[in-house]
Design an enzyme around this catalytic site. Structure first.
Site, mmCIF file in Angstrom:
data_model
loop_
_atom_site.group_PDB
_atom_site.id
_atom_site.type_symbol
_atom_site.label_atom_id
_atom_site.label_comp_id
_atom_site.label_asym_id
_atom_site.label_seq_id
_atom_site.Cartn_x
_atom_site.Cartn_y
_atom_site.Cartn_z
ATOM 1 N N HIS A 13 -34.177 6.563 4.778
ATOM 2 C CA HIS A 13 -35.281 5.974 4.004
ATOM 3 C C HIS A 13 -35.812 4.672 4.596
ATOM 4 O O HIS A 13 -37.000 4.410 4.551
ATOM 5 C CB HIS A 13 -34.877 5.799 2.530
ATOM 6 N N LYS A 31 -37.612 0.014 9.048
ATOM 7 C CA LYS A 31 -37.257 -1.401 9.179
ATOM 8 C C LYS A 31 -36.936 -1.786 10.622
ATOM 9 O O LYS A 31 -36.925 -2.976 10.948
ATOM 10 C CB LYS A 31 -36.050 -1.743 8.285
ATOM 11 N N HIS A 65 -40.018 6.173 -0.863
ATOM 12 C CA HIS A 65 -38.913 5.608 -1.646
ATOM 13 C C HIS A 65 -39.257 4.297 -2.348
ATOM 14 O O HIS A 65 -38.475 3.807 -3.161
ATOM 15 C CB HIS A 65 -37.637 5.458 -0.787
ATOM 16 N N ASP A 99 -31.477 3.600 -3.891
ATOM 17 C CA ASP A 99 -31.711 2.427 -3.036
ATOM 18 C C ASP A 99 -31.656 1.133 -3.846
ATOM 19 O O ASP A 99 -30.997 0.161 -3.460
ATOM 20 C CB ASP A 99 -33.085 2.584 -2.369
#
Ligand code: C2E
Ligand code: SIN
Ligand code: SIN
Ligand code: FE
Ligand code: FE
Length: 377
Positions: A234, A238, A289, A318
């Protein structure tokens, strides 16, 4: 099960074809190895009009033969050297025994234990494409009037054995490919996580929470597997976020926050070109997400069921992990505070059905957060 008294007539070519068609379709669609073994055994049984048929597979490491003979019953395991099946595994020779009790190779112990009476046995080696033995196909008790296994039966079972080895090899290959994909994905996801030092096991935990929530939600076995394997991805986007933002020891400015939000779209862009089911699922999870049930999330302000169930589940998993664990920018929250937030966000941030599930499985989620906790936790 006792020996049936009704004898079948010898199988006609038409019947053989029917048997083959019936099982080939069934077998080609089977993705569970236990069920595959049962179907293959049933096919062999029908092909040679036997009372029962077993497909034994060799477990080289444990020096055993194992099989699955019926739905809902555990796998059966016998020593690699036991009885007729063991003999065939050792010699790689097919054998026909029409009077089991007068053959020294037959192990009468099995009958003694089961109360079954074995009259005759037809057993053939199953070899892989390199000629290595991978198992034994064994038919017991011919059910036609003659009560004898014939040359024809041997030929038919040989065909089934060769088909079986191809199916099992294809199956093993598929499994290997899937396993490789999983490993690559997890490695990739963990590499992404490594930069944010405190969150080493975050992706693993999110996978585990998602699995628990997905199961309680009623996802199918296949969907569950897909969710479990894709949810670790997910936050893959990043990896394209600068350290100065990702690792910032404190609250983000509005500008930094906007950059941070790009991790969803960045992850999606990285994954969206794949035709692989698993990568496609990962692309959806990366993209969705941070969407919220009430349509106030990012990046697309999707609402309600427009958000894929994998996205909705991963969102909950999350946030749960972000709250119960310490982050560079915040300390861990007490559980009561986490519950309170989820209660408040039922129907706004989160799918109400999933919040109801959360309160049912929360203890399981907490266990996961402890078991797979980071040193800092
Ligand atoms: P993350 O740490 O994995 O957090 C995921 C989500 O959990 C957040 O998405 C948010 O919905 C929720 N969450 C985390 N901490 C809190 C909190 O203290 N209060 C509340 N109410 N919810 C919380 P969000 O906000 O979209 O953030 C996405 C990612 O951006 C975060 O992932 C984190 O990597 C980063 N981030 C967000 N805010 C900050 C911050 O103030 N400082 C730093 N260094 N990073 C931040
Ligand atoms: C044997 O291989 O000796 C017979 C075992 C069985 O009945 O399955
Ligand atoms: C995350 O990877 O979801 C958390 C990153 C961080 O807050 O450091
Ligand atoms: Fe995220
Ligand atoms: Fe995350």
């Amino acid at each position: 099960m006792s020996t049936k008294k009704i004898y079948r007539h010898a199988t006609t070519p038409e019947e053989l074809l029917q048997v083959i068609f019936k099982y080939v379709v069934q077998i080609a669609n089977e993705r569970d190895v236990d069920k595959l073994l049962i179907s293959l055994a049933d096919m062999g049984r029908d092909l040679v009009s036997a009372d029962r048929c077993t497909v034994w597979l060799i477990d080289k490491k444990n020096k055993t033969l194992w099989s699955k003979v019926a739905h809902g019953v555990d796998r059966i395991v016998i020593p690699l050297t036991a009885g007729i099946a063991g003999y065939v595994a050792k010699t790689k020779e097919g054998i026909v025994i029409n009077d089991a009790y007068s053959d020294a190779r037959f192990d009468q112990q099995v009958d003694k234990e089961t109360g079954y009476h074995t009259r005759n046995i037809l057993a053939l080696p199953i070899e892989d494409s390199n000629g290595e033995i991978m198992g034994v196909y064994q038919a017991i008790n011919k059910m036609t009037a003659s009560k004898m296994f014939t040359q024809k039966d041997e030929e038919h079972l040989l065909l089934a054995a060769s088909y079986t080895s191809k199916q099992l090899e294809a199956f093993a290959l598929q499994e290997e490919i899937k396993q490789t994909q999983r490993e690559i994905i997890l490695t990739l996801a963990e590499t992404g996580e490594m930069r944010s030092k405190e969150t080493g096991n975050h992706v693993k935990r999110v996978a585990k929470y998602s699995e628990v929530i997905g199961r309680a939600y009623g996802l199918s076995r296949d969907e569950l597997e897909l969710l479990k394997d894709s949810s670790p991805m997910h936050d893959i986007g990043k990896i394209a976020i600068p350290d100065s933002i990702l690792l910032k020891n404190g609250l983000l400015t509005d500008k930094e926050r906007e950059i941070m939000k790009n991790h969803t779209t960045l992850g999606y862009e990285m994954l969206k070109h794949s035709d692989r089911e698993l990568i496609k699922a990962a692309a959806i999870v990366a993209y969705q997400h941070h969407e919220k049930w009430d349509g106030t999330g990012y990046p697309n302000r999707l609402k309600g069921n427009k958000i894929h169930i994998f996205g909705r589940i991963t969102a909950l998993a999350d946030v749960f992990d972000a709250l119960v664990c310490k982050r560079v920018y915040k300390s861990a929250w007490p559980l009561e505070k986490v519950d309170e937030l989820f209660r408040e966000e039922r129907g706004s941030h989160f799918d109400p059905a999933l919040i109801d599930i959360y309160f049912k499985v929360r203890d399981e989620l907490v266990d996961i957060s402890v078991t797979y906790g980071d040193a800092a936790h």
